[in-house]
Design a protein around this motif. Structure first.
Motif, PDB file in Angstrom:
ATOM      1  N   HIS A 191       1.088  -1.094   0.185  1.00 15.79           N
ATOM      2  CA  HIS A 191       0.249  -0.253  -0.234  1.00 15.79           C
ATOM      3  C   HIS A 191       0.974   1.295  -0.398  1.00 15.79           C
ATOM      4  N   LYS A 192       0.675   1.660  -0.985  1.00 15.30           N
ATOM      5  CA  LYS A 192       1.340   3.669  -0.448  1.00 15.30           C
ATOM      6  C   LYS A 192       0.999   4.110   0.390  1.00 15.30           C
ATOM      7  N   VAL A 193       2.398   5.000   1.254  1.00 13.53           N
ATOM      8  CA  VAL A 193       2.269   5.312   2.650  1.00 13.53           C
ATOM      9  C   VAL A 193       1.875   7.167   2.255  1.00 13.53           C
ATOM     10  N   TYR A 194       1.132   7.698   3.163  1.00 15.14           N
ATOM     11  CA  TYR A 194       1.655   8.789   2.117  1.00 15.14           C
ATOM     12  C   TYR A 194       1.436   9.356   3.448  1.00 15.14           C
ATOM     13  N   THR A 195       2.584  10.022   3.836  1.00 19.53           N
ATOM     14  CA  THR A 195       2.889  11.233   4.936  1.00 19.53           C
ATOM     15  C   THR A 195       2.296  12.270   4.804  1.00 19.53           C
ATOM     16  N   ARG A 196       3.080  12.647   5.866  1.00 19.43           N
ATOM     17  CA  ARG A 196       2.575  14.646   6.754  1.00 19.43           C
ATOM     18  C   ARG A 196       3.159  15.352   5.191  1.00 19.43           C
ATOM     19  N   GLU A 197       3.801  14.697   4.948  1.00 21.46           N
ATOM     20  CA  GLU A 197       5.355  15.913   3.856  1.00 21.46           C
ATOM     21  C   GLU A 197       4.505  15.940   2.509  1.00 21.46           C
ATOM     22  N   HIS A 198       3.369  14.907   2.194  1.00 21.57           N
ATOM     23  CA  HIS A 198       3.256  14.205   1.211  1.00 21.57           C
ATOM     24  C   HIS A 198       0.995  14.898   1.326  1.00 21.57           C
ATOM     25  N   ILE A 199       0.577  15.480   2.592  1.00 21.91           N
ATOM     26  CA  ILE A 199      -0.661  15.491   2.688  1.00 21.91           C
ATOM     27  C   ILE A 199       0.324  17.125   2.408  1.00 21.91           C
ATOM     28  N   LEU A 200       0.485  18.122   3.363  1.00 21.68           N
ATOM     29  CA  LEU A 200       1.088  19.063   3.265  1.00 21.68           C
ATOM     30  C   LEU A 200       1.477  19.761   2.046  1.00 21.68           C
ATOM     31  N   LYS A 201       1.733  18.941   1.001  1.00 25.12           N
ATOM     32  CA  LYS A 201       2.651  19.236  -0.383  1.00 25.12           C
ATOM     33  C   LYS A 201       1.281  19.507  -1.208  1.00 25.12           C
ATOM     34  N   ALA A 202       0.614  18.094  -1.238  1.00 25.24           N
ATOM     35  CA  ALA A 202      -0.834  18.778  -1.451  1.00 25.24           C
ATOM     36  C   ALA A 202      -1.519  19.514  -1.318  1.00 25.24           C
ATOM     37  N   ALA A 203      -1.161  20.322  -0.054  1.00 30.51           N
ATOM     38  CA  ALA A 203      -2.399  20.883   0.082  1.00 30.51           C
ATOM     39  C   ALA A 203      -2.042  23.085  -0.014  1.00 30.51           C
ATOM     40  N   TYR A 204      -0.593  22.631  -0.239  1.00 32.66           N
ATOM     41  CA  TYR A 204      -0.120  23.428  -0.439  1.00 32.66           C
ATOM     42  C   TYR A 204      -0.232  24.564  -1.723  1.00 32.66           C
ATOM     43  N   GLU A 205      -0.157  23.128  -2.943  1.00 33.71           N
ATOM     44  CA  GLU A 205      -0.330  23.626  -4.488  1.00 33.71           C
ATOM     45  C   GLU A 205      -1.943  23.274  -4.139  1.00 33.71           C
ATOM     46  N   LEU A 206      -1.936  23.903  -3.427  1.00 27.26           N
ATOM     47  CA  LEU A 206      -4.400  23.433  -3.649  1.00 27.26           C
ATOM     48  C   LEU A 206      -4.181  24.623  -3.329  1.00 27.26           C
ATOM     49  N   ILE A 207      -3.897  25.857  -2.234  1.00 30.01           N
ATOM     50  CA  ILE A 207      -4.101  27.237  -1.945  1.00 30.01           C
ATOM     51  C   ILE A 207      -3.120  27.851  -2.924  1.00 30.01           C
TER      52      ILE A 207
END
Length: 193
Positions: A3-19
């Motif tokens: 299973h692919k693991v999504y770390t805190r950094e992945h989530i923050l990167k996606a959130a940054y790209e979104l905003i």
């Protein structure tokens, strides 16, 4: 099967790209998850709630900007340099600037508070400003903040298009006026002229 693991950094990167694209208007777990191509589960495993993610993101963005942008030297006067860098940041990253500093649903107050701490720590390193009182520093920050935010917003809207030297002169005039005004206020309140 792995299973692919999504770390805190992945989530923050996606959130940054979104905003960076849309500001905080549609800052939801669903939209951050969609940016990553996953369900919302990884977000809630890493963050208590969306406010936790938002505040973590704001702090990370501020830390990054303060190291890479606000610390660039132009004139040798840290106060003037921070101001120039703030205006430059707005010009180079208009959507992010608006999301982080102007959007009422965004980072506005938190960025203001982080900026004040950075401003205070930075200018107290300068010989010219190291003996200023807390009240003086607050007045200087508030006055400078109003000036540079207004200038940055007007430049983004193409209402004013000052040259680099004009930008520096506007900032210097504002700082000098604030310092002189507070000097006079302090002397009057101390009974001296």
């Amino acid at each position: 099967m792995r299973h692919k693991v999504y770390t805190r950094e992945h989530i923050l990167k996606a959130a940054y790209e979104l905003i960076e694209k849309n500001g905080f208007t549609n800052f939801t777990a669903r939209n951050v998850a969609a940016q990553m191509g996953v369900s919302t589960q990884p977000i809630y495993l890493e963050f208590a709630n969306m406010e936790d993610l938002k505040q973590t993101l704001i702090k990370e963005i501020f830390d990054d900007v303060s190291k890479k942008v606000f610390s660039v030297e132009h004139t040798g006067d840290k106060l003037i340099d921070i101001s120039i860098n703030y205006v430059n940041f707005a010009q180079k990253n208009p959507r992010l600037f608006m999301a982080m500093y102007l959007d009422e649903k965004g980072g506005g107050r938190a960025m203001y508070d982080h900026s004040y701490v950075f401003f205070k720590e930075t200018i107290l390193q300068e010989e010219e400003y190291k003996d200023l009182t807390e009240a003086y520093i607050e007045a200087l920050f508030h006055g400078t903040w109003i000036t540079i935010t207004g200038l940055a917003a007007l430049m983004l809207a193409k209402v004013v298009v000052p040259t680099r030297q004009q930008t520096i002169a506007i900032i210097e005039n504002s700082v000098n006026a604030i310092l002189e005004s507070n000097y006079e206020d302090n002397n009057l309140s101390n009974g001296s002229k």
